[in-house]
Structures are given as C-alpha cells and as structure tokens.
Design a protein around this motif. Structure first.
Motif, PDB file in Angstrom:
ATOM      1  N   VAL A  18       0.855  -1.186   0.000  1.00  0.00           N
ATOM      2  CA  VAL A  18       0.000   0.000   0.000  1.00  0.00           C
ATOM      3  C   VAL A  18       0.891   1.236   0.000  1.00  0.00           C
ATOM      4  O   VAL A  18       2.019   1.199   0.501  1.00  0.00           O
ATOM      5  N   GLN A  19       0.390   2.310  -0.561  1.00  0.00           N
ATOM      6  CA  GLN A  19       1.132   3.568  -0.547  1.00  0.00           C
ATOM      7  C   GLN A  19       0.999   4.247   0.808  1.00  0.00           C
ATOM      8  O   GLN A  19       0.009   4.049   1.527  1.00  0.00           O
ATOM      9  N   ALA A  20       1.969   5.074   1.120  1.00  0.00           N
ATOM     10  CA  ALA A  20       1.915   5.844   2.358  1.00  0.00           C
ATOM     11  C   ALA A  20       0.624   6.656   2.404  1.00  0.00           C
ATOM     12  O   ALA A  20       0.196   7.221   1.394  1.00  0.00           O
ATOM     13  N   GLY A  21       0.007   6.659   3.573  1.00  0.00           N
ATOM     14  CA  GLY A  21      -1.280   7.322   3.743  1.00  0.00           C
ATOM     15  C   GLY A  21      -2.469   6.419   3.526  1.00  0.00           C
ATOM     16  O   GLY A  21      -3.605   6.794   3.835  1.00  0.00           O
ATOM     17  N   GLY A  22      -2.222   5.235   2.998  1.00  0.00           N
ATOM     18  CA  GLY A  22      -3.302   4.297   2.727  1.00  0.00           C
ATOM     19  C   GLY A  22      -3.687   3.481   3.938  1.00  0.00           C
ATOM     20  O   GLY A  22      -3.205   3.707   5.053  1.00  0.00           O
TER      21      GLY A  22
ATOM     22  N   GLN B 264      -7.289  -2.662  12.044  1.00  0.00           N
ATOM     23  CA  GLN B 264      -7.493  -1.663  11.003  1.00  0.00           C
ATOM     24  C   GLN B 264      -6.348  -0.674  11.077  1.00  0.00           C
ATOM     25  O   GLN B 264      -6.144  -0.039  12.123  1.00  0.00           O
ATOM     26  N   MET B 265      -5.626  -0.553   9.983  1.00  0.00           N
ATOM     27  CA  MET B 265      -4.442   0.307   9.947  1.00  0.00           C
ATOM     28  C   MET B 265      -4.685   1.444   8.957  1.00  0.00           C
ATOM     29  O   MET B 265      -4.827   1.185   7.759  1.00  0.00           O
TER      30      MET B 265
ATOM     31  N   PRO C  16       5.807   4.433   5.796  1.00  0.00           N
ATOM     32  CA  PRO C  16       6.822   3.447   5.397  1.00  0.00           C
ATOM     33  C   PRO C  16       7.415   2.696   6.594  1.00  0.00           C
ATOM     34  O   PRO C  16       7.743   1.510   6.475  1.00  0.00           O
ATOM     35  N   GLU C  17       7.514   3.351   7.727  1.00  0.00           N
ATOM     36  CA  GLU C  17       8.069   2.684   8.906  1.00  0.00           C
ATOM     37  C   GLU C  17       7.134   1.638   9.513  1.00  0.00           C
ATOM     38  O   GLU C  17       7.507   0.921  10.438  1.00  0.00           O
ATOM     39  N   ASP C  18       5.924   1.532   8.995  1.00  0.00           N
ATOM     40  CA  ASP C  18       5.015   0.459   9.415  1.00  0.00           C
ATOM     41  C   ASP C  18       5.304  -0.841   8.656  1.00  0.00           C
ATOM     42  O   ASP C  18       4.701  -1.879   8.965  1.00  0.00           O
ATOM     43  N   THR C  19       6.192  -0.789   7.688  1.00  0.00           N
ATOM     44  CA  THR C  19       6.529  -1.979   6.914  1.00  0.00           C
ATOM     45  C   THR C  19       7.140  -3.044   7.817  1.00  0.00           C
ATOM     46  O   THR C  19       8.102  -2.786   8.532  1.00  0.00           O
TER      47      THR C  19
ATOM     48  N   GLN D 116       2.786 -10.172   5.521  1.00  0.00           N
ATOM     49  CA  GLN D 116       3.677  -9.058   5.162  1.00  0.00           C
ATOM     50  C   GLN D 116       2.869  -7.798   4.858  1.00  0.00           C
ATOM     51  O   GLN D 116       1.897  -7.843   4.079  1.00  0.00           O
ATOM     52  N   VAL D 117       3.286  -6.700   5.454  1.00  0.00           N
ATOM     53  CA  VAL D 117       2.733  -5.379   5.130  1.00  0.00           C
ATOM     54  C   VAL D 117       3.880  -4.521   4.633  1.00  0.00           C
ATOM     55  O   VAL D 117       4.903  -4.367   5.313  1.00  0.00           O
TER      56      VAL D 117
END
Length: 129
Positions: free
Chosen positions: A12-16, A82-83, A88-91, A124-125
């Motif tokens: 997913v893109q950042a902000g998604g 629900q995220m 990006p640091e949530d990867t 994987q996220v």
C-alpha cells in the motif's frame, strides 16, 4: 490445537489503509488476549496492540495510537487490526498471538511478545513512500 491464521497484508502507498485479520481456533476465545506484533528486517519483534487484555481492555503502542484500531468479532473468533494513515516505517511482517488473559495484565505485559505462547505464521505489510 490452538491455531491463529493471519490475512490481509499487502502493498500500500503511504497514507493508505489495510485491515488485517486473525482467525483463531482451538481455545476459548473469551479467555484469551490476542495481540498484534510486527517485525521489520533487522529489528526485534514489537508489540502493536492487544485486545481483551485484562479482560476487556485494549492497548496500543505509542507509535500506532490514533492510526490503528483493534477489534474482534467473537462470533467469528476473529480479531482485526485496522491500519490507517500508514507510513513506510510500518513496513514489517505482522503476527497475531494469543495468551490467557488476566485481570492484572498491564500495558507492558500486553505488548510484550515474551508473554504470548501461541503464534500465527505472519503476514507481510509493505508501505511504499
């Protein structure tokens, strides 16, 4: 046999947003705390959130508070994460885990992976910038 099966990860893109699911079986759902943990490459396992900690409480790591929401469907014995506003640091690989709940369970215990005895295989996220 306790089984935990995660699903819902992806790119997913950042902000998604993404919603992870953890389908649980093999134990009395109401008696257990379910936690979400994550592990990024080269880093230790980090507690993200837990539900039914201290029988009814939910806990969140400071890094996700206000962005992530944990919930459960007791009829389906499934826990969701629900995220929103992903960064990006949530990867990471996200795992759900289970342990017997306790009235005295603290925030530190609820988000401590050493306290959990049963684990799923992970999902994987990946959040792109």
């Amino acid at each position: 046999e306790v089984q935990l099966v995660e699903s819902g990860g992806g790119l997913v893109q950042a902000g998604g947003s993404l919603r992870l699911s953890c389908a649980a079986s093999g134990f009395t759902f109401d008696d257990y705390a379910i936690g979400w943990f994550r592990q990024a490459p080269g880093r230790g396992r980090e507690g993200v959130s837990c539900i039914n900690c201290s029988f009814g409480s939910t806990y969140y790591a400071d890094s996700v508070k206000g962005r992530f929401t944990i919930s459960s469907d007791n009829a389906k014995t499934t826990v969701y994460l629900q995220m929103n506003s992903l960064k990006p640091e949530d990867t990471a690989v996200y795992y759900c885990a289970a342990r017997i709940s306790s009235l005295s369970m603290t925030w530190l215990e609820g988000l401590n992976h050493y306290e959990y005895h049963h684990w799923g295989q992970g999902t994987q996220v990946t959040v792109s910038s």
